[in-house]
Design a protein around this motif. Structure first.
Motif, mmCIF file in Angstrom:
data_model
loop_
_atom_site.group_PDB
_atom_site.id
_atom_site.type_symbol
_atom_site.label_atom_id
_atom_site.label_comp_id
_atom_site.label_asym_id
_atom_site.label_seq_id
_atom_site.Cartn_x
_atom_site.Cartn_y
_atom_site.Cartn_z
ATOM 1 N N GLY A 110 -0.938 20.193 -31.964
ATOM 2 C CA GLY A 110 0.313 19.516 -32.341
ATOM 3 C C GLY A 110 0.119 18.350 -33.282
ATOM 4 O O GLY A 110 -0.933 18.206 -33.920
ATOM 5 N N LYS A 112 -10.742 18.975 -34.272
ATOM 6 C CA LYS A 112 -9.602 18.168 -33.797
ATOM 7 C C LYS A 112 -8.565 19.079 -33.155
ATOM 8 O O LYS A 112 -7.374 18.750 -33.120
ATOM 9 C CB LYS A 112 -8.965 17.393 -34.965
ATOM 10 N N PHE A 158 -3.314 7.668 -25.344
ATOM 11 C CA PHE A 158 -4.173 8.763 -25.805
ATOM 12 C C PHE A 158 -5.268 8.206 -26.716
ATOM 13 O O PHE A 158 -6.442 8.512 -26.546
ATOM 14 C CB PHE A 158 -3.353 9.820 -26.557
ATOM 15 N N TYR A 181 0.456 18.766 -42.874
ATOM 16 C CA TYR A 181 1.892 19.034 -43.058
ATOM 17 C C TYR A 181 2.169 19.367 -44.527
ATOM 18 O O TYR A 181 2.865 20.330 -44.844
ATOM 19 C CB TYR A 181 2.738 17.820 -42.655
#
Ligand SMILES: CCCC/C=C/CC(=O)SCCNC(=O)CCNC(=O)[C@H](O)C(C)(C)COP(=O)(O)OP(=O)(O)OC[C@H]1O[C@@H](n2cnc3c(N)ncnc32)[C@H](O)[C@@H]1OP(=O)(O)O
Length: 395
Positions: free
Chosen positions: A200, A161, A388, A170
């Motif tokens: 990101g 990914k 996206f 995170y």
């Protein structure tokens, strides 16, 4: 964003509202998986449906849509839903996928579903016994964290990914930084596994986390982001980024909070916030103009200009660029020398450099998160994310 709230994640849930899991031992499962690779009986199909729920690797939206379509075709036959409106992105993607199967027979759809699941299972990781696994710190799925020679290395580990940061990543990064700040290593290094440093924020976070209450979801995301960036502002030891490949979004903006940034000449730096209907984070709205001047910072943060490693170095964002072929060897050799310096002296020097601005950085972080919270609820942001996720646009 109401469509996003329903979420591509719902494809997954909707297509697999099925019976409780059957318990299958591993050898029986292996035997079964080789059988189902060859056939497509109703029993094989049901087992494949259950097997899908146990996959460890997230298959991605394209595969999920394919599974959804085959499942519907196998259980209901050709697409029988009215075509959803063009702005109903999620249902439209599902409808397109199912409708594309035309008059495929239920039996063939069952067989194709079974084969697809068999292939997905075959590419699952076999967890125990990988070389070097002994040195890996336990407790992380999305990262590989190791400590040796006075260096704690935190590596993003979702290479398929492009190391996009999902919610779990995170959380794990915050835990890894908290631990690294207290362990006996002298320096901490962050890098990426595979061809990307990181692409990101995982855009699936928008559909995975959104429940019915979009305001609440945006508020939760803002809290997560503030805490996450806060860990970088407060990190007590020298923090080094080894940017092994392209970087997009938050892994770029955070670089202003690192002490040294070494980059491969393959790396690029891209902050396409306007394209995504979003705004800068990671204290970049303050650190980037300070580092590179307001005009260069504006080109990156407002206009989304992608820059090369060489340009980033010329603008002061990157410390030094290395040829990709020697990047790992040269950087680790250098870091091992640095890590032998007296650790307390290094920590104290870092704190002298950074502490004066800490309070200000926390205030900037809070303000960036406040603005983003509202951006995430905007139509501009919803459209960019849906484009996206429905494969209409990449960066
Ligand atoms: C809660 C805190 C929020 C903090 C906010 C931060 C802001 C940001 O970080 S903004 C930046 C967001 N990132 C992007 O917009 C990048 C989106 N990705 C792309 O445009 C492309 O994937 C790429 C240019 C990075 C790479 O293109 P390439 O053709 O080489 O590879 P792909 O086939 O597209 O990617 C492989 C695989 O990885 C998935 N993927 C890559 N990046 C992301 C991402 N950011 N989010 C979710 N998924 C991503 C991609 O979908 C592919 O998955 P499948 O194989 O399953 O299709």
């Amino acid at each position: 964003m109401a469509a996003a709230a329903a979420g591509l994640a719902s494809i997954w849930r909707l297509s697999h509202r099925l019976r409780p899991l059957q318990v299958i031992s591993f050898p029986v499962l292996q035997l079964h998986m080789s059988r189902i690779a060859m056939g497509g009986s109703q029993k094989d199909f049901e087992m494949a449906v259950n097997q899908v729920k146990r996959l460890k690797n997230e298959p991605g939206n394209e595969v999920k849509l394919k599974l959804y379509a085959l499942y519907k075709q196998a259980t209901e036959g050709p697409c029988n839903m009215p075509k959803p409106g063009m702005f109903d992105f999620i249902n439209k993607a599902k409808w397109d996928s199912w409708n594309a199967l035309g008059n495929l027979s239920k039996e063939t759809a069952r067989q194709n579903y079974v084969e697809l699941v068999s292939n997905l299972s075959a590419s699952e990781p076999s967890s125990p016994g990988k070389p070097g696994a002994g040195r890996k710190q336990a407790g992380y799925d999305t990262l590989v964290v190791t400590s040796e020679d006075g260096i704690t290395k935190i590596m993003f580990n979702r290479p398929t990914k492009k190391n996009a940061l999902n919610h779990q990543m995170y959380q794990e990064l915050m835990a890894a930084l908290e631990a690294a700040g207290k362990d006996d290593s002298a320096i901490t290094v962050i890098t990426g596994n595979g061809d990307y440093y990181s692409s990101g924020n995982d855009l699936n976070n928008f559909t995975d986390s959104l429940q019915d209450d979009i305001e609440k979801s945006a508020q939760n995301a803002a809290i997560l982001l503030r805490n996450f960036v806060g860990c970088f502002i407060d990190f007590p030891k020298p923090l080094i980024a080894m940017v092994n490949g392209p970087a997009v979004g938050i892994p770029v903006t955070l670089l202003g909070l690192f002490d040294i940034i070494y980059a491969s000449d393959r790396a690029t730096f891209h902050t396409p916030f306007s394209h995504l209907g979003q705004s800068p984070e990671g204290c970049s709205s303050y650190m980037f103009p300070k580092i590179m001047g307001s005009a260069k910072a504006a080109e990156m943060l407002i206009f989304g200009k992608k820059i090369t490693a060489k340009e980033a170095c010329a603008q002061g964002l990157v410390t030094e660029v290395f040829p990709d072929s020697t990047f790992q060897k040269e950087v680790w050799t250098r870091l091992k020398v640095y890590a032998k310096l007296p650790p307390n002296a290094m920590r104290i020097s870092k704190q002298l450099i950074r502490n004066m601005e800490k309070e200000k950085l926390h205030a900037i972080n809070s303000e960036e998160c406040r603005v983003l919270q509202s951006r995430w609820q905007s139509e501009e942001c919803a459209n960019a994310v849906m484009n996206f996720l429905s494969r209409k646009a990449k960066l």
